[in-house]
Design a protein around this motif. Structure first.
Motif, PDB file in Angstrom:
ATOM      1  N   PRO A 189       0.357  20.241   5.550  1.00  0.00           N
ATOM      2  CA  PRO A 189       0.375  19.492   4.288  1.00  0.00           C
ATOM      3  C   PRO A 189      -0.261  18.111   4.444  1.00  0.00           C
ATOM      4  CG  PRO A 189       2.545  19.422   5.304  1.00  0.00           C
ATOM      5  CD  PRO A 189       1.680  20.274   6.188  1.00  0.00           C
ATOM      6  N   LEU A 190      -1.311  17.865   3.680  1.00  0.00           N
ATOM      7  CA  LEU A 190      -1.992  16.572   3.689  1.00  0.00           C
ATOM      8  C   LEU A 190      -2.171  16.088   2.257  1.00  0.00           C
ATOM      9  CD1 LEU A 190      -4.799  17.259   6.334  1.00  0.00           C
ATOM     10  CD2 LEU A 190      -2.698  15.956   6.692  1.00  0.00           C
ATOM     11  N   GLU A 191      -2.248  14.775   2.072  1.00  0.00           N
ATOM     12  CA  GLU A 191      -2.464  14.194   0.751  1.00  0.00           C
ATOM     13  C   GLU A 191      -3.933  13.855   0.606  1.00  0.00           C
ATOM     14  OE1 GLU A 191       0.217  11.013  -0.274  1.00  0.00           O
ATOM     15  OE2 GLU A 191       1.686  11.748   1.186  1.00  0.00           O
ATOM     16  N   LYS A 192      -4.553  14.369  -0.450  1.00  0.00           N
ATOM     17  CA  LYS A 192      -6.013  14.268  -0.534  1.00  0.00           C
ATOM     18  C   LYS A 192      -6.516  12.844  -0.730  1.00  0.00           C
ATOM     19  CE  LYS A 192      -6.247  15.371  -5.472  1.00  0.00           C
ATOM     20  NZ  LYS A 192      -6.749  16.293  -6.489  1.00  0.00           N
ATOM     21  N   ASN A 193      -5.757  11.966  -1.346  1.00  0.00           N
ATOM     22  CA  ASN A 193      -6.222  10.598  -1.572  1.00  0.00           C
ATOM     23  C   ASN A 193      -5.589   9.597  -0.620  1.00  0.00           C
ATOM     24  OD1 ASN A 193      -7.997  11.131  -3.842  1.00  0.00           O
ATOM     25  ND2 ASN A 193      -6.143  11.579  -5.012  1.00  0.00           N
ATOM     26  N   SER A 194      -5.213  10.065   0.547  1.00  0.00           N
ATOM     27  CA  SER A 194      -4.540   9.226   1.542  1.00  0.00           C
ATOM     28  C   SER A 194      -5.449   8.994   2.744  1.00  0.00           C
ATOM     29  CB  SER A 194      -3.244   9.907   1.997  1.00  0.00           C
ATOM     30  OG  SER A 194      -2.778   9.363   3.210  1.00  0.00           O
ATOM     31  N   THR A 195      -5.659   7.728   3.091  1.00  0.00           N
ATOM     32  CA  THR A 195      -6.455   7.405   4.270  1.00  0.00           C
ATOM     33  C   THR A 195      -5.770   7.910   5.532  1.00  0.00           C
ATOM     34  OG1 THR A 195      -7.321   5.437   3.151  1.00  0.00           O
ATOM     35  CG2 THR A 195      -7.571   5.536   5.540  1.00  0.00           C
ATOM     36  N   VAL A 196      -4.455   7.795   5.593  1.00  0.00           N
ATOM     37  CA  VAL A 196      -3.713   8.297   6.757  1.00  0.00           C
ATOM     38  C   VAL A 196      -3.932   9.794   6.911  1.00  0.00           C
ATOM     39  CG1 VAL A 196      -1.412   8.690   7.720  1.00  0.00           C
ATOM     40  CG2 VAL A 196      -1.982   6.465   6.722  1.00  0.00           C
ATOM     41  N   SER A 197      -3.836  10.529   5.810  1.00  0.00           N
ATOM     42  CA  SER A 197      -4.047  11.978   5.868  1.00  0.00           C
ATOM     43  C   SER A 197      -5.470  12.322   6.285  1.00  0.00           C
ATOM     44  CB  SER A 197      -3.737  12.625   4.511  1.00  0.00           C
ATOM     45  OG  SER A 197      -2.346  12.759   4.312  1.00  0.00           O
TER      46      SER A 197
END
Length: 231
Positions: A189-197
């Motif tokens: 699971p990753l967040e598409k608008n997250s720099t960390v992801s």
């Protein structure tokens, strides 16, 4: 990030690297929305009937070398929106005009000159500082209204893959379909608008590709192919 590679992706990476198959695109909606941009109209007329990653890289590179940022961006968006030309051209018009209304009226609104400057800054950053820092820029202080990571990573990819589609330095695309595939079946699971992801995604592609002698761009291409049927 260390995660077991899904069998279907392992099988794809274990085979021979394959270029993207060209696909048909629909020109007229793009001509309509870009009616007031002569350099973009010229670019649209020169694009092949079927576009691929390689043909798009060729177009983006040629336009940037000539100092024409917006035509380079439109070439990337034509590929990025695939066969959904009407929606793609309209939403790209929203980006260019920075309209608040998000309506079909944007066709008559003027293009905001700051957009080309911000796109150029992103292209410079990805080449000088790498994928993660360019993502951070375009996701934060360099953010362009209506241009989120699903599409600005396509711009970063096509402006950083200077040695071809599989360039080890290319910024891999990180869009809705890829994020969806990574969550299921890959279980990441990753967040598409997250720099960390995005940083975690870069590490993941690097780890998965290392065992097969593949670049991050090649791993992303295979995931894109599995998720969309294109890639």
């Amino acid at each position: 990030m260390t995660t077991l590679i899904p069998a279907v992706l392992a099988e794809a990476l274990d085979g021979e690297a394959r270029p993207q198959s060209p696909f048909l695109w629909t020109k007229q909606p793009w001509l309509d929305q870009m009616h007031d941009l002569p350099d973009v109209l010229s670019l649209l007329e020169r694009l092949p009937e079927r576009v691929s990653r390689q043909s798009t890289l060729d177009a983006v590179s040629a336009e940037l070398k000539a100092g024409r940022v917006l035509p380079a961006f439109i070439a990337a968006m034509v590929w990025g929106w695939g066969t959904t030309a009407g929606m793609g051209a309209l939403r790209t018009r929203w980006i260019l005009t920075q309209t608040k209304a998000k309506s079909t009226d944007a066709i008559s609104e003027p293009v905001d000159p700051s957009v080309a400057d911000q796109l150029e800054a992103g292209a410079r950053s990805v080449r000088a500082d790498g994928a993660l820092e360019a993502f951070r820029l375009m996701n934060n202080e360099g953010r362009i209204l209506h241009l989120r990571s699903s599409y600005f990573t396509k711009w970063l990819y096509f402006t950083s893959a200077v040695d071809g589609p599989d360039d080890p330095k290319a910024a891999p695309i990180f869009d809705d379909r890829i994020v969806g595939w990574l969550e299921d079946p890959a279980g990441v699971p990753l967040e598409k608008n997250s720099t960390v992801s995005y940083g975690e995604y870069l590490d993941l592609l690097g780890n998965w590709g290392e065992s097969y002698g593949r670049t991050r761009a090649q791993v992303e291409t295979e995931i894109f192919r599995l998720a969309t049927g294109r890639g």
